[in-house]
Design a protein around this motif. Structure first.
Motif, PDB file in Angstrom:
ATOM      1  N   GLY A 185      41.099  44.026  30.061  1.00  0.00           N
ATOM      2  CA  GLY A 185      42.372  43.441  30.463  1.00  0.00           C
ATOM      3  C   GLY A 185      42.689  43.703  31.923  1.00  0.00           C
ATOM      4  O   GLY A 185      43.213  42.828  32.630  1.00  0.00           O
ATOM      5  N   ILE A 186      42.370  44.917  32.394  1.00  0.00           N
ATOM      6  CA  ILE A 186      42.601  45.256  33.799  1.00  0.00           C
ATOM      7  C   ILE A 186      41.717  44.405  34.705  1.00  0.00           C
ATOM      8  O   ILE A 186      42.162  43.895  35.736  1.00  0.00           O
ATOM      9  N   LEU A 187      40.456  44.241  34.322  1.00  0.00           N
ATOM     10  CA  LEU A 187      39.551  43.404  35.113  1.00  0.00           C
ATOM     11  C   LEU A 187      40.035  41.963  35.168  1.00  0.00           C
ATOM     12  O   LEU A 187      39.963  41.306  36.210  1.00  0.00           O
ATOM     13  N   GLU A 188      40.537  41.470  34.050  1.00  0.00           N
ATOM     14  CA  GLU A 188      41.043  40.100  34.014  1.00  0.00           C
ATOM     15  C   GLU A 188      42.237  39.936  34.937  1.00  0.00           C
ATOM     16  O   GLU A 188      42.377  38.921  35.633  1.00  0.00           O
ATOM     17  N   GLU A 189      43.099  40.948  34.975  1.00  0.00           N
ATOM     18  CA  GLU A 189      44.274  40.899  35.848  1.00  0.00           C
ATOM     19  C   GLU A 189      43.880  40.975  37.317  1.00  0.00           C
ATOM     20  O   GLU A 189      44.496  40.341  38.178  1.00  0.00           O
ATOM     21  N   MET A 190      42.845  41.741  37.619  1.00  0.00           N
ATOM     22  CA  MET A 190      42.425  41.929  39.002  1.00  0.00           C
ATOM     23  C   MET A 190      41.557  40.796  39.524  1.00  0.00           C
ATOM     24  O   MET A 190      41.477  40.576  40.734  1.00  0.00           O
ATOM     25  N   SER A 191      40.907  40.074  38.627  1.00  0.00           N
ATOM     26  CA  SER A 191      39.887  39.120  39.063  1.00  0.00           C
ATOM     27  C   SER A 191      40.491  37.971  39.841  1.00  0.00           C
ATOM     28  O   SER A 191      41.616  37.536  39.584  1.00  0.00           O
ATOM     29  N   GLY A 227      45.110  32.269  45.016  1.00  0.00           N
ATOM     30  CA  GLY A 227      45.152  32.206  46.465  1.00  0.00           C
ATOM     31  C   GLY A 227      44.257  33.228  47.109  1.00  0.00           C
ATOM     32  O   GLY A 227      43.071  33.014  47.272  1.00  0.00           O
ATOM     33  N   THR A 228      44.812  34.408  47.452  1.00  0.00           N
ATOM     34  CA  THR A 228      44.000  35.337  48.217  1.00  0.00           C
ATOM     35  C   THR A 228      44.007  36.767  47.702  1.00  0.00           C
ATOM     36  O   THR A 228      43.301  37.601  48.239  1.00  0.00           O
ATOM     37  N   THR A 229      44.790  37.101  46.682  1.00  0.00           N
ATOM     38  CA  THR A 229      45.030  38.506  46.421  1.00  0.00           C
ATOM     39  C   THR A 229      44.677  38.934  45.015  1.00  0.00           C
ATOM     40  O   THR A 229      44.868  38.185  44.069  1.00  0.00           O
ATOM     41  N   ILE A 230      44.170  40.172  44.864  1.00  0.00           N
ATOM     42  CA  ILE A 230      44.051  40.809  43.567  1.00  0.00           C
ATOM     43  C   ILE A 230      45.041  41.956  43.509  1.00  0.00           C
ATOM     44  O   ILE A 230      45.453  42.483  44.524  1.00  0.00           O
ATOM     45  N   LYS A 231      45.438  42.339  42.281  1.00  0.00           N
ATOM     46  CA  LYS A 231      46.481  43.337  42.122  1.00  0.00           C
ATOM     47  C   LYS A 231      45.964  44.476  41.253  1.00  0.00           C
ATOM     48  O   LYS A 231      45.971  44.373  40.022  1.00  0.00           O
ATOM     49  N   PRO A 232      45.486  45.563  41.818  1.00  0.00           N
ATOM     50  CA  PRO A 232      44.970  46.657  41.015  1.00  0.00           C
ATOM     51  C   PRO A 232      46.073  47.398  40.265  1.00  0.00           C
ATOM     52  O   PRO A 232      47.189  47.502  40.749  1.00  0.00           O
ATOM     53  N   HIS A 233      45.748  47.883  39.082  1.00  0.00           N
ATOM     54  CA  HIS A 233      46.669  48.722  38.315  1.00  0.00           C
ATOM     55  C   HIS A 233      46.493  50.171  38.709  1.00  0.00           C
ATOM     56  O   HIS A 233      45.451  50.586  39.153  1.00  0.00           O
ATOM     57  N   PHE A 234      47.551  50.949  38.508  1.00  0.00           N
ATOM     58  CA  PHE A 234      47.464  52.379  38.771  1.00  0.00           C
ATOM     59  C   PHE A 234      47.910  53.120  37.517  1.00  0.00           C
ATOM     60  O   PHE A 234      48.964  52.842  36.959  1.00  0.00           O
ATOM     61  N   ARG A 235      47.074  54.047  37.070  1.00  0.00           N
ATOM     62  CA  ARG A 235      47.392  54.806  35.861  1.00  0.00           C
ATOM     63  C   ARG A 235      48.043  56.119  36.240  1.00  0.00           C
ATOM     64  O   ARG A 235      47.705  56.711  37.229  1.00  0.00           O
TER      65      ARG A 235
END
Length: 206
Positions: A95-101, A198-206
């Motif tokens: 799920g995290i990879l999908e959000e960041m991709s 567009g241009t950005t990915i959004k990494p999660h922080f645990r």
């Protein structure tokens, strides 16, 4: 922004005095004020990709990461620490990879290019780009993976950078921005799909 000791770009707001620049700097907004923004956005865009690795779709890249030996090790370690099953941790990682991709779409990039042309002509009197630094960047992008690090004088930095690369027919960067900053920039609309297309990915922080 500096590349190998060479200043790559400088932005000046309309209220400031224009600094004298050497011949190596070019104001990219000058052309935008003389020609069509729509034509600029719809022109042929064929950036040269990095030669060192074959292009992968977002889903293929996610599968490669999920199946990597390192991630398998990490998921087992996290499962042991949290008491959760390995499958559950692996599902969370997916799920995290999908959000960041990223899922860069040319149509949306063109829309952003048109919009940013309008916005930047109102925000700045000049955006001066160092031609020597840009040539070095163009060569580096084709030869090896490149990480560009804006100095974060403002939240506009990564937009200006993406706009310049689009203008010079260079690959659009995937920009990693913290989720807190992302929410600060868009507190109401929260454009999740905008950043991913567009241009950005959004990494999660645990």
């Amino acid at each position: 922004m500096v590349l190998n000791g060479v200043s790559l770009l400088q932005c000046e707001d309309p209220s400031g005095d224009r600094q004298e620049q050497g011949d190596e700097f070019m104001d990219i907004l000058e052309e935008r004020r003389r020609s069509s923004d729509l034509g600029h956005a719809l022109r042929t865009f064929t950036p040269s990709p990095y030669r060192g690795a074959p292009p992968l779709s977002a889903s293929a890249l996610n599968r490669t990461v999920l199946e990597s030996q390192y991630l398998r090790y990490v998921t087992k370690e996290v499962a042991m620490e949290t008491g959760e099953s390995v499958d559950l941790v692996r599902e969370e990682a997916s799920g995290i990879l999908e959000e960041m991709s990223q899922n860069l779409q040319l149509g949306f990039i063109r829309l952003l290019g048109f919009t940013l042309s309008k916005v930047f002509k109102r925000l700045f009197s000049h955006i001066n780009v160092n031609q020597d630094g840009l040539n070095r960047l163009q060569q580096a992008i084709q030869e090896s993976p490149v990480i560009l690090m804006p100095n974060h004088r403002s939240y506009v930095d990564f937009l200006v950078l993406s706009y310049i690369l689009f203008t010079y027919d260079l690959p659009i960067p995937v920009i990693a921005a913290g989720i807190r900053k992302y929410l600060l920039i868009h507190p109401v609309l929260c454009f999740g799909r905008l950043y991913k297309t567009g241009t950005t990915i959004k990494p999660h922080f645990r």
